[in-house]
Motif scaffolding. Structure first.
Motif, PDB file in Angstrom:
ATOM      1  N   ASP A  49     -13.268 -14.847  38.952  1.00 53.76           N
ATOM      2  CA  ASP A  49     -12.245 -13.943  38.458  1.00 53.76           C
ATOM      3  C   ASP A  49     -10.910 -14.222  39.134  1.00 53.76           C
ATOM      4  O   ASP A  49     -10.857 -14.624  40.286  1.00 53.76           O
ATOM      5  N   GLU A  50      -9.833 -13.938  38.397  1.00 53.00           N
ATOM      6  CA  GLU A  50      -8.485 -14.008  38.957  1.00 53.00           C
ATOM      7  C   GLU A  50      -7.694 -12.848  38.382  1.00 53.00           C
ATOM      8  O   GLU A  50      -7.366 -12.846  37.199  1.00 53.00           O
ATOM      9  N   PRO A  51      -7.407 -11.813  39.165  1.00 51.37           N
ATOM     10  CA  PRO A  51      -6.675 -10.678  38.613  1.00 51.37           C
ATOM     11  C   PRO A  51      -5.267 -11.071  38.213  1.00 51.37           C
ATOM     12  O   PRO A  51      -4.553 -11.735  38.957  1.00 51.37           O
ATOM     13  N   ALA A  52      -4.853 -10.668  37.031  1.00 55.72           N
ATOM     14  CA  ALA A  52      -3.500 -10.920  36.555  1.00 55.72           C
ATOM     15  C   ALA A  52      -3.203  -9.884  35.485  1.00 55.72           C
ATOM     16  O   ALA A  52      -3.930  -9.782  34.510  1.00 55.72           O
ATOM     17  N   THR A  53      -2.140  -9.103  35.673  1.00 60.39           N
ATOM     18  CA  THR A  53      -1.828  -8.033  34.742  1.00 60.39           C
ATOM     19  C   THR A  53      -0.554  -8.296  33.959  1.00 60.39           C
ATOM     20  O   THR A  53      -0.279  -7.602  32.990  1.00 60.39           O
ATOM     21  N   SER A  54       0.240  -9.267  34.368  1.00 60.07           N
ATOM     22  CA  SER A  54       1.468  -9.570  33.651  1.00 60.07           C
ATOM     23  C   SER A  54       1.144 -10.071  32.255  1.00 60.07           C
ATOM     24  O   SER A  54       0.145 -10.762  32.054  1.00 60.07           O
ATOM     25  N   PRO A  55       2.000  -9.741  31.242  1.00 60.63           N
ATOM     26  CA  PRO A  55       1.760 -10.305  29.909  1.00 60.63           C
ATOM     27  C   PRO A  55       1.971 -11.805  29.861  1.00 60.63           C
ATOM     28  O   PRO A  55       1.478 -12.479  28.964  1.00 60.63           O
ATOM     29  N   ASP A  56       2.713 -12.332  30.819  1.00 62.28           N
ATOM     30  CA  ASP A  56       3.055 -13.750  30.848  1.00 62.28           C
ATOM     31  C   ASP A  56       1.933 -14.541  31.504  1.00 62.28           C
ATOM     32  O   ASP A  56       1.624 -14.347  32.685  1.00 62.28           O
ATOM     33  N   GLY A  57       1.312 -15.440  30.754  1.00 62.70           N
ATOM     34  CA  GLY A  57       0.244 -16.254  31.318  1.00 62.70           C
ATOM     35  C   GLY A  57       0.697 -17.141  32.451  1.00 62.70           C
ATOM     36  O   GLY A  57      -0.120 -17.590  33.266  1.00 62.70           O
ATOM     37  N   ALA A  58       2.008 -17.407  32.551  1.00 64.53           N
ATOM     38  CA  ALA A  58       2.510 -18.229  33.651  1.00 64.53           C
ATOM     39  C   ALA A  58       2.239 -17.570  34.998  1.00 64.53           C
ATOM     40  O   ALA A  58       1.979 -18.251  35.995  1.00 64.53           O
ATOM     41  N   ALA A  59       2.290 -16.227  35.059  1.00 64.87           N
ATOM     42  CA  ALA A  59       2.021 -15.524  36.312  1.00 64.87           C
ATOM     43  C   ALA A  59       0.570 -15.688  36.733  1.00 64.87           C
ATOM     44  O   ALA A  59       0.243 -15.694  37.923  1.00 64.87           O
ATOM     45  N   PHE A  60      -0.320 -15.830  35.772  1.00 64.48           N
ATOM     46  CA  PHE A  60      -1.743 -16.064  36.042  1.00 64.48           C
ATOM     47  C   PHE A  60      -1.935 -17.410  36.734  1.00 64.48           C
ATOM     48  O   PHE A  60      -2.609 -17.529  37.754  1.00 64.48           O
ATOM     49  N   ILE A  61      -1.288 -18.455  36.195  1.00 65.86           N
ATOM     50  CA  ILE A  61      -1.415 -19.791  36.776  1.00 65.86           C
ATOM     51  C   ILE A  61      -0.727 -19.874  38.129  1.00 65.86           C
ATOM     52  O   ILE A  61      -1.163 -20.603  39.024  1.00 65.86           O
ATOM     53  N   ALA A  62       0.362 -19.108  38.311  1.00 66.66           N
ATOM     54  CA  ALA A  62       1.159 -19.198  39.527  1.00 66.66           C
ATOM     55  C   ALA A  62       0.396 -18.777  40.772  1.00 66.66           C
ATOM     56  O   ALA A  62       0.861 -19.010  41.891  1.00 66.66           O
ATOM     57  N   GLN A  63      -0.786 -18.176  40.634  1.00 63.99           N
ATOM     58  CA  GLN A  63      -1.565 -17.767  41.791  1.00 63.99           C
ATOM     59  C   GLN A  63      -2.403 -18.908  42.365  1.00 63.99           C
ATOM     60  O   GLN A  63      -3.073 -18.730  43.379  1.00 63.99           O
ATOM     61  N   GLN A  64      -2.334 -20.072  41.733  1.00 65.45           N
ATOM     62  CA  GLN A  64      -3.138 -21.204  42.193  1.00 65.45           C
ATOM     63  C   GLN A  64      -2.376 -22.006  43.251  1.00 65.45           C
ATOM     64  O   GLN A  64      -1.150 -21.944  43.340  1.00 65.45           O
ATOM     65  N   PRO A  65      -3.079 -22.788  44.087  1.00 66.88           N
ATOM     66  CA  PRO A  65      -2.399 -23.566  45.132  1.00 66.88           C
ATOM     67  C   PRO A  65      -1.439 -24.584  44.530  1.00 66.88           C
ATOM     68  O   PRO A  65      -1.753 -25.272  43.564  1.00 66.88           O
ATOM     69  N   GLY A  66      -0.241 -24.652  45.096  1.00 68.33           N
ATOM     70  CA  GLY A  66       0.774 -25.578  44.614  1.00 68.33           C
ATOM     71  C   GLY A  66       1.573 -25.073  43.449  1.00 68.33           C
ATOM     72  O   GLY A  66       2.528 -25.727  43.018  1.00 68.33           O
ATOM     73  N   ALA A  67       1.213 -23.909  42.899  1.00 72.55           N
ATOM     74  CA  ALA A  67       1.893 -23.373  41.718  1.00 72.55           C
ATOM     75  C   ALA A  67       2.755 -22.179  42.100  1.00 72.55           C
ATOM     76  O   ALA A  67       2.536 -21.520  43.117  1.00 72.55           O
TER      77      ALA A  67
END
Length: 694
Positions: A49-67
């Motif tokens: 799981d990776e919690p992400a509540t923003s409508p923008d999927g970019a915020a979901f990816i931004a939680q990864q290392p290097g992003a």
């Protein structure tokens, strides 16, 4: 945050459609990040799981290392990967690459991936494989939910529906898929609806940050013993959505996607992969409907379009572990936009008029091994052509812009060139440790905006730095020499994956002062720019740069169901031709989560630390930023098999902070002062419910 998902994981998405590429499965190089899974109760402990509540999927990816997230608006965020963002990254949705419709990238690729529809994201952090096309940095393929094949001969119902509410902007998101499937056939519908109001922060509200977006479509597939034929269509309608870092806001994006693909075995040793796709974007933006209207003479509206057609085919000779792949692909882009005053019919101008970009490419990949060492070698060559029409304009256009239009009409408005990419990836599975080494040469051809923007405007492909830019028709393609080294280590109860990287970029495209006397308004371009509010315009030009850094993902089980996971990232980018830093480089940052995972429920406390950023670009007028610390709480509960509830609080202590990669406010009447960096979201509680039948 469950950082174990940051390790390579194929099993977590094994039932998703479309399937994970066999080469990812074999090379174990691509990170696969899944949205919260719906699985049987007895398997909850293994959910990724990776919690992400923003409508923008970019915020979901931004939680990864290097992003990191380049925050240009609720639906306009861009993903930065190891210091690169925008068109320098190979971005795809369901394997489809396409041109954005906005000249300022208000619709980057992740604009077309609502969080409620994301199944998984496949991330190549370092370099993207040559089979995915040219690109200076890594690659991201966001896979949306689809109905998958079932095990039986008769059609059975499948559904995966989600609903979410978050308090910081009263945002509501509903969406999912439903359909029928057997072992041979699958057919499904996809849909989502999202709405939100202005984002709150501890000082009030960030004006003009509301949003609305809807997606609907259908997909189908037919599978035989040798392969699968698939087809999909989606329509996305983005409504009025604010973009305070830009001079205008989104009025609409109406976008159509279509894709036809086949993957199958022609024989025991030959596999065919083929696809054809189309994306068509129609876009309107203006500066008066969602923000305080300017004087009549400065009222502006812009209509833009972008059409992308692509096709490709590859033959793989051998197996997933040992093969040679030969392929070719074609991409045709047609885009343009008109800037006008809707209150004055005589004022209209086409800064980009029927601009076309064509690319024909071919590639070869070889996957083999020597003893314990596995290797993947790749090379590709691309022939590029770009051209644009003579600009049209109305009788109400002032003499300055009209003269620039006439001069551009008489100039050479075409370019052609060839780029060559090559890569070598080596790794060795030595028990618990897997060392990795990557060497590559990667390229990127200039965008149509960078090359053909003859009118001084803020169109910059998403930089959102407030500067006025013009293009340079003679721009050379960027080329980067890349070296990366790292290792994966996984023990009985712990794992770690550190990576060091370096990029030396020749002909890096960067805004530079228009001429040798910035501030002295002695050219027509500077005169027009001054009339538009900036007497020191920038010109896209080839420079030299270098980017280096490190990132790591790690985790360990402490005792029983208690574990700790984290990621950390550092990147630095500088110009090599002058003493200056590159614009919008993410500051050093890290996340650490303490999680109690009790089978059918879990709770996590997460801390996010971001360092100050003092290494800023003087050329772009970038301001430094301070560091900050945020705390988040997350929990999930499997109510029963197929029904999952997620709740949480982000920015628990309602901290007021400024994200370094956010844009600057351009909206009057906001609680954020003009021309200051936009603040991050305040305390936000959320609730998400997901139900699935499979």
């Amino acid at each position: 945050m469950n950082a174990s998902l940051l390790a390579i994981s194929v099993a977590l998405a094994a039932q998703s459609q479309p399937p994970i590429d066999e080469d990812q499965r074999a090379s174990a190089e691509t990170i696969v990040v899944a949205a919260p899974r719906i699985i049987a109760l007895e398997k909850v402990a293994t959910a990724e799981d990776e919690p992400a509540t923003s409508p923008d999927g970019a915020a979901f990816i931004a939680q990864q290392p290097g992003a990191a997230l380049v925050d240009n608006g609720a639906l306009s965020g861009q993903v930065q990967m190891r210091g690169l963002f925008g068109e320098r990254i190979a971005l795809r949705i369901n394997g489809q690459h396409f041109a954005t419709g906005g000249p300022n990238a208000m619709d980057p690729a992740m604009h077309y991936a609502p969080m409620v529809l994301i199944d998984r994201v496949e991330i190549a952090r370092g370099i993207s494989p040559v089979r995915d096309g040219p690109g200076l940095g890594g690659g991201i393929n966001t896979v949306l939910k689809q109905v998958g094949f079932s095990a039986g001969e008769t059609l059975a119902l499948q559904a995966d529906l989600s609903g979410q509410y978050r308090s910081v902007d009263d945002g509501i998101a509903l969406g999912g898929i439903a359909g029928l499937a057997s072992e041979r056939w699958r057919i499904g519908l996809i849909a989502s609806e999202e709405r939100g109001s202005d984002t709150r922060f501890p000082g009030g509200r960030v004006a003009t940050t509301g949003y609305q977006r809807a997606v609907y479509g259908a997909h189908a597939g037919f599978r035989t013993d040798s392969g699968e034929l698939s087809i999909e269509y989606r329509r996305q309608q983005t409504g009025r959505s604010g973009n305070p870092p830009f001079a205008m806001d989104i009025i609409y994006f109406n976008t159509d996607f279509a894709r036809l693909a086949f993957e199958g075995n022609l024989s025991d040793r030959v596999r065919l992969e083929a696809h054809a796709s189309y994306a068509g974007v129609s876009h309107r933006m203006n500066n008066f409907e969602q923000r305080p209207a300017p004087a009549t003479a400065m009222t502006r509206q812009s209509d833009t379009y972008a059409d992308t057609m692509g096709t490709g085919m590859a033959l793989r000779f051998g197996s997933a572990m040992r093969h040679v792949r030969l392929g070719a692909d074609v991409e045709l882009i047609d885009k343009g936009y008109m800037l006008y005053n809707p209150l004055a019919a005589a004022f209209f101008i086409h800064p980009l008029d029927h601009a076309k970009s064509d690319r024909l490419g071919a590639f070869v990949e070889w996957r083999s091994g020597v003893g314990p060492i596995e290797l993947e070698l790749g090379a590709r060559i691309d022939r590029h052509r770009a051209q644009t029409g003579a600009p049209r304009f109305g009788p109400g256009v002032p003499a300055g812009p009209a003269d620039l239009a006439r001069a551009f009409a008489g100039a050479d408005r075409s370019w052609s060139g060839t780029t060559v990419d090559a890569s070598a990836r080596l790794w060795a599975e030595l028990g618990a440790i897997t060392p990795r080494l990557t060497l590559a040469r990667k390229t990127r051809a200039p965008s149509l905006i960078e090359r053909f923007s003859w009118l001084p405007t803020e169109a910059s492909g998403g930089l959102a730095d407030g500067n006025i830019y013009v293009g340079s028709p003679a721009l050379k393609p960027e080329s980067a020499w890349i070296a990366e080294a790292g290792f994966d280590w996984s023990g009985a109860s712990a794992h770690v994956r550190p990576v060091l990287y370096y990029r030396r970029i020749d002909d890096f495209i960067q805004g530079v002062p228009f001429d040798a006397t910035p501030g002295l308004v002695d050219t027509r371009v500077e005169m027009v720019a001054q009339a538009n509010g900036d007497a020191t315009p920038l010109r896209f030009a080839n420079t030299d740069a270098e980017i280096w850094g490190a990132d790591v993902a790690f985790g360990t089980r402490i005792t029983g169901p208690l574990r700790i996971d984290g990621v950390a990232s550092y990147v630095r980018g500088t110009r090599r031709d002058i003493a200056d830093d590159l614009y919008r480089m993410a500051p050093a940052n890290g996340r650490l989560a303490l999680t109690w995972d009790a089978g059918h429920w879990s709770m996590a406390m997460e801390g996010q630390a971001v360092a100050a950023q003092r290494n800023v670009s003087r050329t772009n007028g970038e301001a430094a930023s301070s560091g900050y610390f945020l705390a988040n709480l997350y929990a999930h509960w499997m109510v029963r098999a197929g029904l999952r509830l997620d709740i949480g609080i982000e920015n628990l202590f309602d901290r007021c902070y400024l994200e370094h990669l956010s844009g600057y406010n351009r909206v009057q009447g906001s609680d954020v002062p003009l021309n200051t960096r936009l603040p991050g979201a305040g305390r936000s509680a959320f609730l998400r419910l997901r139900w699935a039948v499979n």
